[in-house]
Design a protein around this motif. Structure first.
Motif, PDB file in Angstrom:
ATOM      1  N   GLN A 136      11.888   2.060   0.883  1.00  0.00           N
ATOM      2  CA  GLN A 136      11.607   0.754   0.291  1.00  0.00           C
ATOM      3  C   GLN A 136      12.852   0.163  -0.364  1.00  0.00           C
ATOM      4  O   GLN A 136      13.111  -1.042  -0.246  1.00  0.00           O
TER       5      GLN A 136
ATOM      6  N   ARG B 197       0.805  -1.221   0.000  1.00  0.00           N
ATOM      7  CA  ARG B 197       0.000   0.000   0.000  1.00  0.00           C
ATOM      8  C   ARG B 197       0.839   1.273   0.000  1.00  0.00           C
ATOM      9  O   ARG B 197       0.293   2.376   0.096  1.00  0.00           O
ATOM     10  N   LYS B 198       2.140   1.110  -0.075  1.00  0.00           N
ATOM     11  CA  LYS B 198       3.047   2.260  -0.120  1.00  0.00           C
ATOM     12  C   LYS B 198       2.811   3.200   1.075  1.00  0.00           C
ATOM     13  O   LYS B 198       2.619   4.402   0.921  1.00  0.00           O
ATOM     14  N   ARG B 199       2.876   2.642   2.261  1.00  0.00           N
ATOM     15  CA  ARG B 199       2.685   3.467   3.452  1.00  0.00           C
ATOM     16  C   ARG B 199       3.485   2.897   4.618  1.00  0.00           C
ATOM     17  O   ARG B 199       3.866   1.716   4.603  1.00  0.00           O
TER      18      ARG B 199
ATOM     19  N   THR C 270       6.606  11.436   1.797  1.00  0.00           N
ATOM     20  CA  THR C 270       6.353  11.732   0.387  1.00  0.00           C
ATOM     21  C   THR C 270       6.600  10.456  -0.421  1.00  0.00           C
ATOM     22  O   THR C 270       7.171   9.474   0.080  1.00  0.00           O
ATOM     23  N   TYR C 271       6.193  10.494  -1.672  1.00  0.00           N
ATOM     24  CA  TYR C 271       6.395   9.322  -2.538  1.00  0.00           C
ATOM     25  C   TYR C 271       7.881   8.979  -2.634  1.00  0.00           C
ATOM     26  O   TYR C 271       8.277   7.823  -2.499  1.00  0.00           O
ATOM     27  N   LYS C 272       8.729   9.996  -2.821  1.00  0.00           N
ATOM     28  CA  LYS C 272      10.160   9.750  -2.974  1.00  0.00           C
ATOM     29  C   LYS C 272      10.778   9.246  -1.668  1.00  0.00           C
ATOM     30  O   LYS C 272      11.668   8.391  -1.684  1.00  0.00           O
ATOM     31  N   GLU C 273      10.296   9.744  -0.536  1.00  0.00           N
ATOM     32  CA  GLU C 273      10.808   9.271   0.754  1.00  0.00           C
ATOM     33  C   GLU C 273      10.457   7.805   0.978  1.00  0.00           C
ATOM     34  O   GLU C 273      11.272   7.027   1.482  1.00  0.00           O
ATOM     35  N   PHE C 274       9.230   7.420   0.570  1.00  0.00           N
ATOM     36  CA  PHE C 274       8.866   6.009   0.703  1.00  0.00           C
ATOM     37  C   PHE C 274       9.714   5.150  -0.233  1.00  0.00           C
ATOM     38  O   PHE C 274      10.155   4.057   0.139  1.00  0.00           O
ATOM     39  N   GLU C 275       9.936   5.631  -1.459  1.00  0.00           N
ATOM     40  CA  GLU C 275      10.757   4.875  -2.407  1.00  0.00           C
ATOM     41  C   GLU C 275      12.167   4.670  -1.865  1.00  0.00           C
ATOM     42  O   GLU C 275      12.757   3.594  -2.028  1.00  0.00           O
TER      43      GLU C 275
END
Length: 255
Positions: free
Chosen positions: A172, A151-153, A164-169
């Motif tokens: 990950q 779930r990208k969280r 942010t999206y980039k921080e999660f990437e």
């Protein structure tokens, strides 16, 4: 909170009741306007609600909440009020025994006067409510970190981290390579490969540290899950308080 007792008014001794238990306490509520014990002959007015079988009403407690200042404002003092109530009881029921106690509390303690009286006289309902209010709030249970790849969280003790999206990437990428030190150049090549040359958003090996610092700040007390390997890069090591949820199909980033 304590009691200051007032001398009881001399009265005649009550007639003993066969089978009564000396000192036994009962609790029974009077219906509005009622003065008649349950089971007594009806006199046209309401009666006590039923008490448990084998018990009988032996008296009652009247809690009066009134501090000295309010009594003085009403043109009376507590001693006189007590005396008048005892006198009235003796007139209405000469065989009644009375005992008065004044509840004392530290000056400025606050709260409702009648609640202070009930607590000082050990009223069970008031004591139960007081103990519930005094119980400390339960300490929050640390639930740890949940990194939900599907779930990208990221959840921190049950609350969603505002990555942010980039921080999660970035997180990950490290998680999926658990235990391996990832160089800064590899992170830039993998996560900013689509950035145009000269784009200010594409970090260099120095500014990649800023992105990691922002990620750690949002991880709060769990910031040490992203470790710095001095002179080499960054690494994710599995902690006991970290769990990872994967998608039902393998991540395209997993190798």
């Amino acid at each position: 909170m304590s009691l200051a007792t007032l001398p009881p008014r001399p009265t005649s001794a009550p007639t003993a009741t066969p089978g009564a238990v000396p000192g036994a306490a009962v609790s029974a509520a009077l219906e509005p306007g009622s003065t008649t014990p349950a089971g007594a002959p009806a006199s046209g007015g309401p009666r006590l609600r039923a008490v448990p079988e084998g018990t009988e009403a032996r008296g009652f407690v009247l809690y009066v909440g009134l501090d000295e200042a309010k009594a003085a404002a009403a043109g009376i003092d507590l001693g006189r009020l007590v005396t008048e109530l005892k006198r009235l009881t003796a007139e209405l029921a000469p065989a009644a025994e009375t005992h008065a106690a004044v509840a004392l509390a530290p000056a400025g303690a606050g709260g409702r006067d009648v609640d202070v009286v009930r607590l000082a006289l050990q009223d069970p309902a008031a004591l139960a409510r007081y103990r519930r209010a005094e119980q400390p709030a339960p300490e929050p249970v640390a639930e740890g970190v949940v990194i939900d790849i599907s779930r990208k969280r990221v959840l921190l003790d049950g609350e969603t981290a505002t990555l942010t999206y980039k921080e999660f990437e970035l997180l990950q990428y490290l998680v999926l390579r658990e235990g391996r030190t990832i160089e800064r150049a590899e992170l830039i090549a993998a996560l900013w490969a689509d950035g145009a040359e000269g784009d200010d958003d594409v970090p260099n090996e120095r500014t990649i540290d800023v992105h990691v610092r922002r990620l750690r700040a949002k991880l709060g007390g769990y910031d040490d899950i992203v470790r710095t390997v001095r002179g080499a890069g960054y690494r994710f090591d599995r902690h006991a308080d970290v769990s990872i949820r994967y998608a039902s199909t393998p991540s395209p980033d997993f190798f």
